[in-house]
Design a protein around this motif. Structure first.
Motif: not given
Length: 495
Positions: A397-420
């Motif tokens: 459960a811990t591993g799955i949640v950490q993966l989903l959280s990381a992917l979600t925050l990556l999406y918002f990072t690319l959306k708002y900051v557009k880091i290469k």
């Protein structure tokens, strides 16, 4: 030297000193694990883990996010007096909240005994627990100030003194006086009293007796969404031990806790150390032109280091458990759980790094929402997986949640900051890690010596794969050669 390398060099130096403190913390844990396993039955160790989970909830509710506001606002104040009044305001507000929380938790122990611990808790034990953790929380804002001011050496010295004194007190109280959990909580009180005394000069030096009402509101508006997310997330996260205790027993709680402590080595030595140093440098230079490129390169290096140490933990897990539990068979079930938790912590480290650019653009509501949703998913997965898989289910459960959280925050990072991001290098790291971990599981031998040699060879193979795939850039190879040439002269045995 480019600005990126200058900034990264400063971060590495700061990380080194924070690592000393974190290493001492983990080293103290490594010393204490055999002591715990020898003097505490696994059920009592599980009970201690349930107390620790309460403290984590206690800790995240303290300050209501104002500590994050101090990190973000401190260097915005141009006058030293304004910075001192901001620190005083934060320290006072945090202390009041912590005292109120302490009363609430102490008078809630009857309910906790019935519905959380599933066993009666002595009022004197509860009092020691609450007092120790209140003193512990009083030290957090002054220690945070040392990190904000980049006083890494002083921060690490105070942290190491507290940790070493804690280890000494625990060893004496368990081995000589046989006090059990009472001894651990007395050790908490005494060791953090020592740290408080050491911090008094820094507290008095940085205090100006003025309450910044307007800035307090601003800092709470900024930090509370993140704190709220963390509150819910930690409150949800502590349900793993709760569900394990409800659906199984304290022995399984103890097994899961031991597994988490060992896998958390990477988190303490790499993630916390690096981010503690990097976060304040990042916020201090947040408006610079190369801020995003610095973050991108730092993210790659961070992923490289966390992958390497995670690989070591996973490959040498049997040997680690054998040594750290004094070969106590009661704790042997953790070998299957640690690799799952370790991989989850890789994604957890990535998640913590991705919080920084989102904080940069002040989209803290996103962090709060993601944390709340992730916490809810964690509770659901714990409820579904723990009855069948027990402690291993909590790890999944811990591993799955950490993966989903990381992917979600990556999406918002690319959306708002557009880091290469350096996607190709990150992919190469992932492939090398997965390949070597898989190889370690496929090759199984009975001889301990041969097994260790094979595992060392796999680590060497991981290094070779990165070199052959040209993971390192020409400028990085050059700096490695320069570093080697410099130190091989100072240390002849390297030549």
């Amino acid at each position: 030297m480019s600005n990126t390398f200058k900034q990264f060099k400063l971060t590495v130096i700061q990380s080194f000193f924070y690592s000393l403190g974190n290493f001492a913390g983990k080293f103290s844990g490594i010393i204490l694990l055999p002591i715990y396993s020898f003097y505490l039955p696994i059920e009592e160790f599980g009970l201690y883990a349930l107390f620790e989970a309460i403290f984590q909830v206690f800790q995240v509710f303290s300050g209501l996010g104002i500590k994050l506001g101090l990190s973000r606002w401190y260097w915005d104040q141009k006058e030293e007096q304004d910075r001192k009044s901001l620190f005083f305001t934060t320290f006072l507000f945090n202390s009041i909240v912590c005292i109120l929380l302490s009363f609430i938790i102490y008078f809630s122990f009857n309910l906790l005994s019935d519905y959380y611990f599933k066993s009666p808790i002595n009022s004197s034990l509860a009092l020691l627990f609450v007092v120790g953790n209140l003193i512990r929380l009083f030290t957090e804002v002054p220690m945070l100030l040392l990190r904000i001011q980049h006083k890494a050496k002083r921060h690490s010295v105070f942290q190491v003194i507290q940790l070493l004194s804690f280890v000494a007190f625990v060893a004496v109280f368990l081995a000589i006086f046989d006090l059990g959990l009472y001894g651990i909580f007395w050790a908490t009180i005494l060791s953090f009293l020592i740290q408080t005394l050491l911090l008094l000069p820094d507290i008095f030096k940085n205090v100006f007796l003025k309450i910044e009402w307007k800035k307090t509101i601003e800092m709470l508006r900024y930090g509370f969404p993140v704190a709220l997310g963390n509150m819910v997330n930690v409150a949800f996260a502590f349900t793993d031990k709760y569900f394990i205790n409800i659906f199984s027993n304290l022995k399984q709680v103890g097994t899961f806790t031991l597994s988490h402590k060992i896998s958390n080595v990477v988190n303490l030595l790499v993630v916390n150390s690096f981010i503690s140093a990097y976060m304040h440098s990042y916020f201090k230079t947040v408006d610079s032109a190369d801020s995003d490129s610095f973050f991108s390169r730092s993210f790659t290096y961070f992923y490289l280091v966390i992958s390497f140490f995670s690989l070591l933990i996973i490959l040498f897990i049997d040997e680690l458990v054998l040594v750290l539990t004094a070969n106590n068979e009661q704790y042997g079930g953790s070998s299957a759980i640690i690799p799952v938790l370790t991989i989850g912590l890789i994604f957890g480290g990535v998640r913590q790094m991705l919080l920084l650019p989102i904080n940069k653009v002040k989209k803290t509501k996103v962090i709060g929402i993601v944390s709340v949703v992730a916490g809810a998913i964690n509770v659901l997965l714990n409820y579904l997986l723990i009855p069948e898989w027990k402690a291993l289910g909590a790890a999944y459960a811990t591993g799955i949640v950490q993966l989903l959280s990381a992917l979600t925050l990556l999406y918002f990072t690319l959306k708002y900051v557009k880091i290469k991001f350096e996607w190709l290098r990150l992919l190469l790291l992932t492939i090398a890690f997965v390949f070597c971990v898989s190889l370690g599981y496929l090759i199984q031998v009975d001889s301990i010596i041969i097994a260790i040699l094979i595992k060392v060879s796999i680590v060497a193979l991981w290094t070779g794969l990165l070199l052959v795939s040209r993971f390192l850039l020409p400028e990085e190879l050059l700096r490695i050669k320069q570093f080697w040439a410099k130190w091989s002269k100072k240390l002849p045995f390297l030549g």
